[in-house]
Motif scaffolding. Structure first.
Motif, PDB file in Angstrom:
ATOM      1  N   GLY A 123       0.829  -1.208   0.000  1.00 34.37           N
ATOM      2  CA  GLY A 123       0.000   0.000   0.000  1.00 34.37           C
ATOM      3  C   GLY A 123       0.859   1.251   0.000  1.00 34.37           C
ATOM      4  N   GLY A 124       0.214   2.383  -0.224  1.00 31.44           N
ATOM      5  CA  GLY A 124       0.946   3.640  -0.346  1.00 31.44           C
ATOM      6  C   GLY A 124       1.638   4.055   0.939  1.00 31.44           C
ATOM      7  N   SER A 125       0.937   3.936   2.065  1.00 28.10           N
ATOM      8  CA  SER A 125       1.555   4.338   3.339  1.00 28.10           C
ATOM      9  C   SER A 125       2.744   3.435   3.654  1.00 28.10           C
ATOM     10  CB  SER A 125       0.542   4.249   4.482  1.00 28.10           C
ATOM     11  OG  SER A 125      -0.614   4.964   4.170  1.00 28.10           O
ATOM     12  N   GLU A 126       2.594   2.163   3.329  1.00 29.63           N
ATOM     13  CA  GLU A 126       3.726   1.241   3.528  1.00 29.63           C
ATOM     14  C   GLU A 126       4.925   1.702   2.720  1.00 29.63           C
ATOM     15  OE1 GLU A 126       3.191  -2.921   2.607  1.00 29.63           O
ATOM     16  OE2 GLU A 126       1.755  -3.164   4.237  1.00 29.63           O
ATOM     17  N   ASN A 156       1.017  18.454   1.849  1.00 30.87           N
ATOM     18  CA  ASN A 156       1.248  17.177   1.165  1.00 30.87           C
ATOM     19  C   ASN A 156       0.692  16.034   2.015  1.00 30.87           C
ATOM     20  OD1 ASN A 156       3.955  17.128  -1.094  1.00 30.87           O
ATOM     21  ND2 ASN A 156       2.947  18.959  -0.376  1.00 30.87           N
ATOM     22  N   PHE A 157       0.258  14.980   1.332  1.00 33.28           N
ATOM     23  CA  PHE A 157      -0.249  13.795   2.024  1.00 33.28           C
ATOM     24  C   PHE A 157       0.643  12.607   1.688  1.00 33.28           C
ATOM     25  CE2 PHE A 157      -3.131  10.055   2.223  1.00 33.28           C
ATOM     26  CZ  PHE A 157      -3.428  10.125   3.578  1.00 33.28           C
ATOM     27  N   HIS A 158       1.111  11.906   2.720  1.00 30.89           N
ATOM     28  CA  HIS A 158       1.991  10.764   2.462  1.00 30.89           C
ATOM     29  C   HIS A 158       1.485   9.471   3.086  1.00 30.89           C
ATOM     30  CE1 HIS A 158       4.820  13.358   0.529  1.00 30.89           C
ATOM     31  NE2 HIS A 158       4.919  14.120   1.593  1.00 30.89           N
ATOM     32  N   GLY A 159       0.256   9.488   3.610  1.00 34.09           N
ATOM     33  CA  GLY A 159      -0.281   8.262   4.171  1.00 34.09           C
ATOM     34  C   GLY A 159      -0.612   8.416   5.640  1.00 34.09           C
ATOM     35  N   ALA A 229       8.404  14.516  -1.137  1.00 34.56           N
ATOM     36  CA  ALA A 229       7.389  15.398  -1.740  1.00 34.56           C
ATOM     37  C   ALA A 229       6.557  14.632  -2.755  1.00 34.56           C
ATOM     38  CB  ALA A 229       8.084  16.564  -2.439  1.00 34.56           C
ATOM     39  N   GLU A 230       5.310  15.063  -2.889  1.00 36.83           N
ATOM     40  CA  GLU A 230       4.456  14.594  -3.990  1.00 36.83           C
ATOM     41  C   GLU A 230       4.769  15.474  -5.199  1.00 36.83           C
ATOM     42  OE1 GLU A 230       0.011  14.204  -3.231  1.00 36.83           O
ATOM     43  OE2 GLU A 230       0.651  15.245  -1.446  1.00 36.83           O
ATOM     44  N   PRO A 231       5.126  14.922  -6.356  1.00 38.69           N
ATOM     45  CA  PRO A 231       5.390  15.790  -7.509  1.00 38.69           C
ATOM     46  C   PRO A 231       4.222  16.730  -7.813  1.00 38.69           C
ATOM     47  CG  PRO A 231       6.177  13.592  -7.965  1.00 38.69           C
ATOM     48  CD  PRO A 231       5.436  13.525  -6.644  1.00 38.69           C
ATOM     49  N   TYR A 262      10.449  10.804  -3.869  1.00 34.90           N
ATOM     50  CA  TYR A 262       9.190  11.219  -4.495  1.00 34.90           C
ATOM     51  C   TYR A 262       8.094  10.264  -4.048  1.00 34.90           C
ATOM     52  CZ  TYR A 262      11.110  14.395  -8.084  1.00 34.90           C
ATOM     53  OH  TYR A 262      11.697  15.416  -8.754  1.00 34.90           O
ATOM     54  N   ASP A 263       7.012  10.847  -3.585  1.00 33.23           N
ATOM     55  CA  ASP A 263       5.815  10.068  -3.325  1.00 33.23           C
ATOM     56  C   ASP A 263       4.991  10.105  -4.616  1.00 33.23           C
ATOM     57  OD1 ASP A 263       3.315   9.161  -2.710  1.00 33.23           O
ATOM     58  OD2 ASP A 263       3.145  10.236  -0.813  1.00 33.23           O
ATOM     59  N   GLU A 264       5.206   9.058  -5.434  1.00 29.82           N
ATOM     60  CA  GLU A 264       4.470   8.978  -6.711  1.00 29.82           C
ATOM     61  C   GLU A 264       3.348   7.941  -6.612  1.00 29.82           C
ATOM     62  OE1 GLU A 264       5.692   9.746 -10.411  1.00 29.82           O
ATOM     63  OE2 GLU A 264       7.763  10.335  -9.999  1.00 29.82           O
ATOM     64  N   ILE A 265       2.780   7.833  -5.419  1.00 34.08           N
ATOM     65  CA  ILE A 265       1.690   6.871  -5.237  1.00 34.08           C
ATOM     66  C   ILE A 265       0.570   7.180  -6.238  1.00 34.08           C
ATOM     67  CG2 ILE A 265      -0.045   5.984  -3.597  1.00 34.08           C
ATOM     68  CD1 ILE A 265       2.914   5.297  -2.871  1.00 34.08           C
ATOM     69  N   ILE A 266       0.361   8.453  -6.498  1.00 33.74           N
ATOM     70  CA  ILE A 266      -0.662   8.816  -7.480  1.00 33.74           C
ATOM     71  C   ILE A 266      -0.047   9.142  -8.837  1.00 33.74           C
ATOM     72  CG2 ILE A 266      -2.320  10.640  -8.081  1.00 33.74           C
ATOM     73  CD1 ILE A 266      -3.275  10.568  -5.207  1.00 33.74           C
ATOM     74  N   THR A 267       1.043   9.908  -8.858  1.00 37.17           N
ATOM     75  CA  THR A 267       1.570  10.386 -10.151  1.00 37.17           C
ATOM     76  C   THR A 267       2.240   9.286 -10.969  1.00 37.17           C
ATOM     77  OG1 THR A 267       3.574  11.111  -9.019  1.00 37.17           O
ATOM     78  CG2 THR A 267       1.890  12.791  -9.417  1.00 37.17           C
ATOM     79  N   GLY A 291       2.462   3.089  -6.080  1.00 37.10           N
ATOM     80  CA  GLY A 291       1.379   2.260  -5.544  1.00 37.10           C
ATOM     81  C   GLY A 291       0.197   2.356  -6.483  1.00 37.10           C
ATOM     82  N   LYS A 292      -0.972   2.509  -5.922  1.00 38.32           N
ATOM     83  CA  LYS A 292      -2.237   2.686  -6.660  1.00 38.32           C
ATOM     84  C   LYS A 292      -2.235   2.107  -8.079  1.00 38.32           C
ATOM     85  CE  LYS A 292      -3.811   6.594  -3.893  1.00 38.32           C
ATOM     86  NZ  LYS A 292      -5.066   6.486  -3.198  1.00 38.32           N
ATOM     87  N   GLY A 293      -1.841   2.908  -9.100  1.00 41.25           N
ATOM     88  CA  GLY A 293      -1.905   2.461 -10.494  1.00 41.25           C
ATOM     89  C   GLY A 293      -0.999   1.280 -10.814  1.00 41.25           C
TER      90      GLY A 293
HETATM   91  C1  LIG Z   1       0.284  10.881  -2.397  1.00 38.42           C
HETATM   92  C2  LIG Z   1      -0.151   9.751  -1.512  1.00 38.42           C
HETATM   93  N1  LIG Z   1       0.758   9.118  -0.770  1.00 38.42           N
HETATM   94  C3  LIG Z   1       0.421   8.089   0.034  1.00 38.42           C
HETATM   95  C4  LIG Z   1      -0.876   7.652   0.105  1.00 38.42           C
HETATM   96  C5  LIG Z   1      -1.243   6.511   1.026  1.00 38.42           C
HETATM   97  O1  LIG Z   1      -1.607   5.397   0.275  1.00 38.42           O
HETATM   98  P1  LIG Z   1      -2.481   4.209   0.933  1.00 38.42           P
HETATM   99  O2  LIG Z   1      -3.846   4.759   1.141  1.00 38.42           O
HETATM  100  O3  LIG Z   1      -2.429   3.133  -0.115  1.00 38.42           O
HETATM  101  O4  LIG Z   1      -1.811   3.828   2.190  1.00 38.42           O
HETATM  102  C6  LIG Z   1      -1.853   8.270  -0.664  1.00 38.42           C
HETATM  103  C7  LIG Z   1      -3.260   7.827  -0.602  1.00 38.42           C
HETATM  104  O5  LIG Z   1      -4.158   8.383  -1.184  1.00 38.42           O
HETATM  105  C8  LIG Z   1      -1.487   9.365  -1.494  1.00 38.42           C
HETATM  106  O6  LIG Z   1      -2.392  10.024  -2.221  1.00 38.42           O
END
Ligand SMILES: Cc1ncc(COP(=O)(O)O)c(C=O)c1O
Length: 461
Positions: A123-126, A156-159, A229-231, A262-267, A291-293
């Protein structure tokens, strides 16, 4: 009796009743409100998703920036079934499996520069948590035990796990868990429309990036492990940094031996119209979180990819006892890995990243037309990652008062009346449909949003 009860009392689906939904806690949701009119989905195909009542919704947000290749993809489902027939689990604490190896190979072929070591996760937070722990242990391994601080950005959101949340810069997600982990610092983010430094681009000389060097200096460069950082700052309305921002950040990190994460969980995986945000913003990180995609949502899957020098720091002889002291039970799960391999193949072989770029510019063009309502202040997008900010006054760009909840009203109208899934906030909504969306489907999406804006304006005026 709730909506779900009416249809499903009887017929063997009594478990769908409000009584049972009330036992659940979903993410960040006020459950009492949710239970009054619950969204319960059971089928998806392409950009469409159906609830248990048979209502059809246009998925304008790919789940939550996840289902990039669309719902019901037969190739991914087939790959997962095939893997399930062979092996569903083996433990990453003493083994791996062919699909995980294939996925890592695939990833390292795709990651930029020498980001050719990968840790698979779920997962993204992981992933962000792992990246920050990796950075901290890397400096320990390299003889800099004091380089432990993590700098990140407000908004910024990182989980949500405690480390990831400590890096997150959004008070409304954090205050109830304070005090969080030690060793985290924040700087103000780029946001040209409402510059936190009250400056204007380009005369500002990108002060929002340059300030990182001051903060590192005042903290002591020998105490700073990484900058994350999230790009594109998604959770705050798709804020796109000026093009100079990340190249300047990269130089500052290099000068101070601070790892850039880089937190590219979304990008990641084409959302911005390029494979990685790193390409979109012309600066490659040392650690890339994805993550995600990565599995398009078909299985919980994420990863961190990191540079050769970091991998090498953990590649000692057995007698030195060097290893990355971190792991998760489901990391590199065979079925999730099979989903990842199939989802990434689907993305690449069908040119879906190019499609994200093309459909993204078509969607932005169509959304610009909504400025006719007089409240669409800015349409910001890269690829199919788009934010629409609502303003009270288009000329001055003055925001609506937060308590007017204009973005929320428009968002709720989209979700519950127009049957268009979006994310929303008091001042903006976000759109991110699957890359397979057609122009005709984009026209439907824009029509639904236009109706939601029109009806909201009638309601508030
Ligand atoms: C930029 C970003 N980083 C991390 C996360 C956390 O991902 P997860 O919900 O899979 O733990 C998210 C979730 O939306 C996110 O948007």
């Amino acid at each position: 009796m709730g909506v779900v009860d009416k249809t499903f009392s009887g017929g063997g689906r009594e478990y769908l009743s409000e009584k049972h939904i009330k036992k659940m806690f979903l993410d960040f949701l006020q459950m009492k409100e949710f239970a009054k009119n619950p969204l319960v989905f059971e089928k998806g195909e392409g950009v469409w998703i159906w609830d248990v009542m048979g209502e059809k919704y246009l998925d304008g947000i790919s789940g939550v920036w996840v289902v990039n290749v669309g719902h019901g993809n037969k190739r991914i489902i087939g790959a997962m079934k095939e893997q399930m027939d062979k092996l569903c689990f083996c433990s990453p604490i003493y083994s791996t499996n062919p699909k995980a190896i294939e996925l890592v190979k695939m990833l390292t072929d795709l990651t930029p520069e020498d980001l050719n070591s990968v840790k698979l996760l779920s997962g993204g937070s992981e992933a962000t948590e792992t990246a920050m722990k990796l950075a901290r242990q890397y400096h320990q391994q390299c003889g800099h035990p004091n380089k432990q601080k993590i700098i990140s950005r407000y908004l910024n959101f990182h989980g949500v796990t405690l480390g990831a949340l400590s890096a997150t810069g959004m008070a409304d997600r954090k205050w109830m868990f304070e005090p969080l982990c030690g060793g985290f610092r924040h700087i103000l983010p780029p946001y040209c429309l409402r510059c936190p430094y009250k400056m204007a681009y380009p005369e500002c000389d990108i002060v929002c990036a340059r300030v990182l060097e001051d903060v590192i200096k005042y903290e002591g460069a020998d105490t700073v492990a990484a900058f994350i950082a999230e790009p594109i700052q998604l959770s705050t309305g798709n804020i796109i940094p000026p093009p100079e921002y990340f190249p300047i950040i990269r130089e500052i990190c290099d000068r101070n031996e601070v790892l850039l994460i880089y937190d590219e969980i979304i990008t990641g995986f084409g959302r911005t119209g390029e494979l990685w945000g790193a390409q979109t913003f012309n600066a490659v990180p040392d650690i890339l979180c994805v993550g995600k995609g990565m599995s398009s949502g078909y299985a919980p899957l994420s990863a961190v990819a990191f540079r050769e020098k970091i991998g090498q720091a953990f590649w000692g002889d057995a007698k030195e006892g060097v290893h990355f002291a971190h792991g998760h039970t489901y990391a590199g799960n065979p079925v999730a890995s099979a989903a990842g391999v199939a989802a990434i193949s689907e993305l690449l072989e069908n040119n879906l990243i190019q499609r994200s770029k093309e459909m993204g510019s078509y969607l932005v063009g169509r959304l610009e037309e909504l400025k006719r309502f007089g409240i669409v202040g800015e349409v910001r997008g890269k690829g199919l990652m788009i934010g629409v900010e609502f303003v009270k006054d288009e000329k001055t760009m003055e925001s609506f008062p937060r308590e007017k909840n204009v973005g929320v009203k428009i968002g709720e109208n989209c979700m519950f009346k127009q049957k268009l899934l979006v994310r929303y906030n008091p001042n903006w909504i976000a759109l991110a449909p699957p890359f397979i969306i057609t122009k005709e489907e984009i026209d439907i999406l824009v029509e639904k949003l236009a109706t939601a804006i029109k009806e909201t304006l009638e309601e508030i005026n």
